[in-house]
Design an enzyme around this catalytic site. Structure first.
Site, PDB file in Angstrom:
ATOM      1  N   GLY A  31       0.721  -1.362   0.142  1.00  0.00           N
ATOM      2  CA  GLY A  31      -0.128  -0.048  -0.104  1.00  0.00           C
ATOM      3  C   GLY A  31       0.784   1.384  -0.006  1.00  0.00           C
ATOM      4  N   TYR A  32       0.243   2.454   0.211  1.00  0.00           N
ATOM      5  CA  TYR A  32       0.839   3.704   0.009  1.00  0.00           C
ATOM      6  C   TYR A  32       1.279   3.793  -1.229  1.00  0.00           C
ATOM      7  CZ  TYR A  32       1.443   8.171   2.152  1.00  0.00           C
ATOM      8  OH  TYR A  32       1.260   9.505   2.504  1.00  0.00           O
ATOM      9  N   HIS A  37       4.415   1.552  -8.245  1.00  0.00           N
ATOM     10  CA  HIS A  37       3.354   0.569  -7.848  1.00  0.00           C
ATOM     11  C   HIS A  37       2.365   0.873  -9.224  1.00  0.00           C
ATOM     12  CE1 HIS A  37       4.290   1.177  -3.588  1.00  0.00           C
ATOM     13  NE2 HIS A  37       4.229   0.086  -3.801  1.00  0.00           N
ATOM     14  N   GLN A  61       7.181  -9.864   7.678  1.00  0.00           N
ATOM     15  CA  GLN A  61       8.407  -9.405   7.200  1.00  0.00           C
ATOM     16  C   GLN A  61       9.152  -8.308   7.879  1.00  0.00           C
ATOM     17  OE1 GLN A  61       6.334  -8.643   3.690  1.00  0.00           O
ATOM     18  NE2 GLN A  61       7.799  -6.790   3.225  1.00  0.00           N
TER      19      GLN A  61
END
Length: 282
Positions: A31-32, A37, A61
């Site tokens: 996300g963000y 992306h 992670q």
């Protein structure tokens, strides 16, 4: 575009699409969303009938002293950006859904996960491989898209897919950078104005390495020393590692040949950033 918060919901959606012979492109993220992306969504849009993006900040992670709790999250913003770029669906599960009470199973890719980022982040790639394996099982994509900025992650995922006989094509896409060369990262928002300026030295050091190799320097130790000296010249920068390795198994090389991964990690202030370039064939 639809947002699915349950495994059953996204699986039903995928099953319907696959029943009509639709191909599935998958973009796993935490996300963000930034332009890096979005470039993956764009590539998936070109090559598949349906594009699914996952948003999941994976606790498995992150180490105990890392930034899991403060990692930036903004689903509404991410929805708008993903929809505008052509995503058909977002899978947005909870931690409890991905790792229910009593969870015991992990995927551990040996050897290549102990190097580079894995050396200073023990357990990181076990968490990455585990969550990606789960997401692959849930989404059943034909192709999955990852950015070259996380080159070690791409190499680990490719090895996992090969070793576990997963019928998925892993697509490694070029690193997307800001106009001044800084690799795009969700963690860039942590940087102060001074740190943001100092962070440019990461890309500058990779350019230096490329120029040295292009001019005939083959001694990996000499290239790394010059990179480290340049990075350390910035007040807020501190090198975590600089690696020149074989592109397939991440074995450190003494002499830079035609194919190599030059990768680094550094702390700019308190923010850990990574970057890399590939010499030769990726």
């Amino acid at each position: 575009m639809k947002v699915f918060r349950t495994i059953q919901g996204i699986k039903r959606h995928i099953d319907k699409k696959k029943a009509s012979k639709a191909s599935i492109g998958f973009v796993p993220t935490m996300g963000y969303i930034h332009k890096g992306h979005l470039s993956l969504i764009k590539a998936a849009r070109r090559q598949n009938d349906i594009v699914v993006m996952s948003i999941f900040v994976n606790p498995a992670q992150f180490g105990p002293k890392e930034d899991y709790m403060r990692y930036p999250r903004d689903l509404r913003r991410d929805e708008k950006l993903a929809k505008a770029e052509g995503a058909d669906a977002i899978f947005y599960p909870s931690v409890e859904m991905m790792y229910p009470r009593g969870y015991r199973t992990y995927v551990d890719v040996k050897d290549i996960t102990d190097k580079l980022c894995g050396e200073s982040r023990p357990g990181h790639f076990r968490g990455v491989a585990t969550v990606v394996a789960k997401l692959f099982n849930i989404v059943s994509p034909d192709r999955a898209y990852f950015g070259q900025k996380d080159a070690q992650q791409v190499i680990v995922i490719k090895r996992m897919v090969k070793d576990l006989n997963m019928d998925i094509h892993i697509m490694a896409m070029p690193t997307i950078r800001e106009r001044d060369g800084l690799a795009m990262s969700s963690r860039n928002v942590y940087l102060s104005k001074r740190e943001r300026q100092d962070a440019l030295v990461l890309h500058e050091s990779l350019d230096l390495a490329k120029d040295m190799i292009g001019s005939g320097v083959r001694d990996a130790k000499k290239v790394k020393s010059s990179m480290e000296k340049l990075i350390n010249s910035k007040e807020t920068a501190r090198v975590d590692y600089i690696s020149i390795s074989d592109i397939t198994d991440l074995r450190e090389v003494r002499s830079v040949g035609k194919d190599a991964l030059i990768a680094l990690a550094a702390r700019i202030g308190k923010t850990r950033l990574i970057d890399n370039i590939v010499i030769g064939k990726w």
